[in-house]
Design an enzyme around this catalytic site. Structure first.
Site, PDB file in Angstrom:
ATOM      1  CB  CYS A   1      -0.935  -0.005   1.355  1.00 48.42           C
ATOM      2  SG  CYS A   1      -1.982   1.480   1.267  1.00 48.42           S
TER       3      CYS A   1
ATOM      4  CB  CYS B   1      -0.506   2.566   4.183  1.00 46.14           C
ATOM      5  SG  CYS B   1      -2.429   2.157   3.790  1.00 46.14           S
ATOM      6  CG  ASP B   2       3.263   0.787   4.505  1.00 46.49           C
ATOM      7  OD1 ASP B   2       2.792   1.094   5.423  1.00 46.49           O
ATOM      8  OD2 ASP B   2       3.086  -0.316   4.099  1.00 46.49           O
TER       9      ASP B   2
END
Length: 527
Positions: free
Chosen positions: A344, A347-348
């Site tokens: 992701c 997200c990361d």
């Protein structure tokens, strides 16, 4: 900092405070501290039940603690919680101020009964769509039990601590200084890890449920649509899934759902859940199916076996288990998952600020990931197995305009290499020359499509070579009374709008199947 419309909305929310709260700020001379002080002062200016103080003793700066003025409940933000986390801040203000969290009564009782001291830390990125669920769950627990403490930490703001702990994916949760969990979690999942008996009690309660007319497996768009359509028919409807929204929760932008020009995954999932809850549907989230025994094999009802040991029964089933990220299946990938191998970018990605990363996959998702990451990291290398990228032309044009992106085609990834703690390089082979290459980097974002969540259905219904549930135009599977919809089926187009339509089709087919059962058979099955 907050625009006038947002201030008016927040002012309205703060009228729900049952008792005063204090925002204890731990600041320094950084620009982030200045932004935080501005935010806190603006919030305090919206309600006479909110005040701001400055703390001399704090583990991290900048940070602030939301605490009940009378003592007891509190939670801490080592972050400027805007973006996806602004809702987390609003809920924390209300819940610490005495407004009851919207959770099941049995879960609230379970939280209040926890004994001992629980010090949680959650590392997040403000662009992460999975993080708010974890943050909000733990904050709600703080509001109900003064022995539960929580600090939300923005990894981009505390990069030295992220590096020291080797954090390379979010959300990452620590309990009393030790790793506790990673990835999206709700209160039910957190309590299951804290209370060993919770799983058994939940399984026992599920096993006592009466048979459903229609049991839907999967709480994504297809499952939600099926639930609405069957509930509207007056059928006893159950909806079971690991998380409401499914794969949609990992989608950053949705711009092709007809009648909704623009939204994002979490908002869309919340709207799905709100719609389903408007009907009499028995919603069972946090649960995973393990096996299906079709009615044709036992002469009675369909049996759905869950991983926790419970067995649910139904006259008809709608299978909508969805799909998950496809893995590369190369040496090192499993070892370094969450240690540099990620799926992701939203997200990361912020955890790799200023570093070198690779994106695997040249379809729309891969190219979009490379474009997003290029604005954060030092350099992006995109590797595509085929001889050309498969993304839309407009995306390719944007990608090739970026100075810090390299595109490599004919690339077969062969190994993920690390030092035991984190990823250090990636090996690939040029499919034209068979020459091996190494790319030194810090992170790898895998964007090579989806795999259907159907392993548990093998032997119960016919699956394609790719593991997809074989369905006809009515959504019917090879097992009578079992229907399917969404990304886990052989329908060629994996789109939200298609999944919703298929969910409705499968639901109507299940209803049609039920009304055509012989009266004596229907009576026997209901007994």
């Amino acid at each position: 900092m907050l625009d006038p419309a947002l201030k008016d909305q927040l002012r309205s929310y703060l009228t729900r405070l049952a008792e005063p709260i204090v925002l204890d700020a731990a600041l320094d001379d950084s620009a982030a501290s200045g932004e935080m002080k501005t935010l806190l002062d603006e919030i305090a200016g919206l309600s006479d039940k909110v005040s701001v103080t400055e703390s001399a003793d704090a583990e991290r700066r900048p940070a602030f603690t939301v605490r009940r003025a009378s003592g007891g409940a509190s939670t801490t933000f080592a972050a400027i919680p805007l973006g996806h986390e602004f809702t987390s801040l609003v809920l924390a203000l209300l819940q610490i101020g005495g407004y009851p969290p919207r959770i099941a009564p049995e879960e609230a009782d379970q939280i209040r009964a926890l004994t001992g001291e629980f010090h949680f830390e959650t590392f997040v990125s403000l662009s992460c769509q999975n993080c708010p669920d974890v943050v909000q769950a733990l904050n709600a627990m703080c509001a109900l039990n003064p022995h539960v403490h929580h600090t939300m930490i923005d990894g981009a703001l505390f990069q030295a601590e992220v590096a020291a702990r080797g954090i390379m994916s979010v959300p990452q949760v620590y309990l009393n200084g030790e790793p506790f969990a990673s990835g999206r979690m709700d209160i039910e999942a957190i309590l299951a890890k804290l209370d060993a008996g919770a799983v058994a009690r939940k399984a026992a309660a599920l096993g006592e449920k009466a048979p459903f007319d229609v049991l839907i497996v999967g709480a994504g768009p297809a499952g939600a649509a099926a639930a609405v359509y069957d509930a509207r028919k007056g059928l006893r409807t159950g909806l079971l899934g690991e998380r409401f929204g499914g794969q949609v929760l990992d989608t950053m932008a949705i711009e092709n759902y007809v009648s909704v020009p623009e939204t994002d995954g979490p908002k869309f999932a919340a709207a799905l859940e709100q719609h389903v809850r408007a009907y009499d549907v028995d919603i069972m989230t946090g649960q995973k199916a393990a096996a299906l025994v079709p009615a044709s094999r036992n002469g009675g009802l369909h049996e759905l076996h869950l991983e926790n040991g419970a067995i649910l029964h139904a006259k008809t089933l709608v299978l909508a288990p969805g799909a998950r990220w496809r893995h590369m299946n190369v040496p090192g990938e499993d070892i370094y998952r969450t240690k540099g191998v990620a799926y992701c970018p939203h997200c990361d990605g912020p955890l790799f600020k200023g570093k070198r990363v690779a994106v695997i996959g040249g379809g729309n998702s891969g190219v979009e990931a490379a474009i997003d990451l290029a604005g954060i990291v030092q350099h992006v290398t995109l590797l595509e197995f085929a001889d050309s990228l498969r993304a839309d032309a407009v995306l390719q044009t944007k990608l090739h305009s970026l100075p810090n992106v390299t595109v490599i085609t004919h690339a077969l990834t062969t190994e993920v290499v690390g030092d035991g703690r984190k990823v250090t390089s990636l090996h690939y082979r040029d499919r034209r020359t068979e020459q091996a290459h190494e790319i030194v980097l810090d992170g790898i974002f895998v964007q090579i499509g989806l795999v259907p969540n159907t392993e548990w259905l093998r032997g119960a219904v016919t699956l394609s070579e790719r593991g997809e549930i074989v369905v006809d135009a009515h959504g019917a599977t090879s097992a009578p009374g079992v229907f399917a919809a969404g990304d886990a089926t052989t329908t060629p187009y994996k789109q939200i709008v298609v999944a919703v339509g298929e969910g409705a089709t499968a639901a109507l087919s299940a209803f049609d199947y039920l009304i055509r059962l012989p009266v004596e058979e229907g009576a026997r099955e209901a007994a």
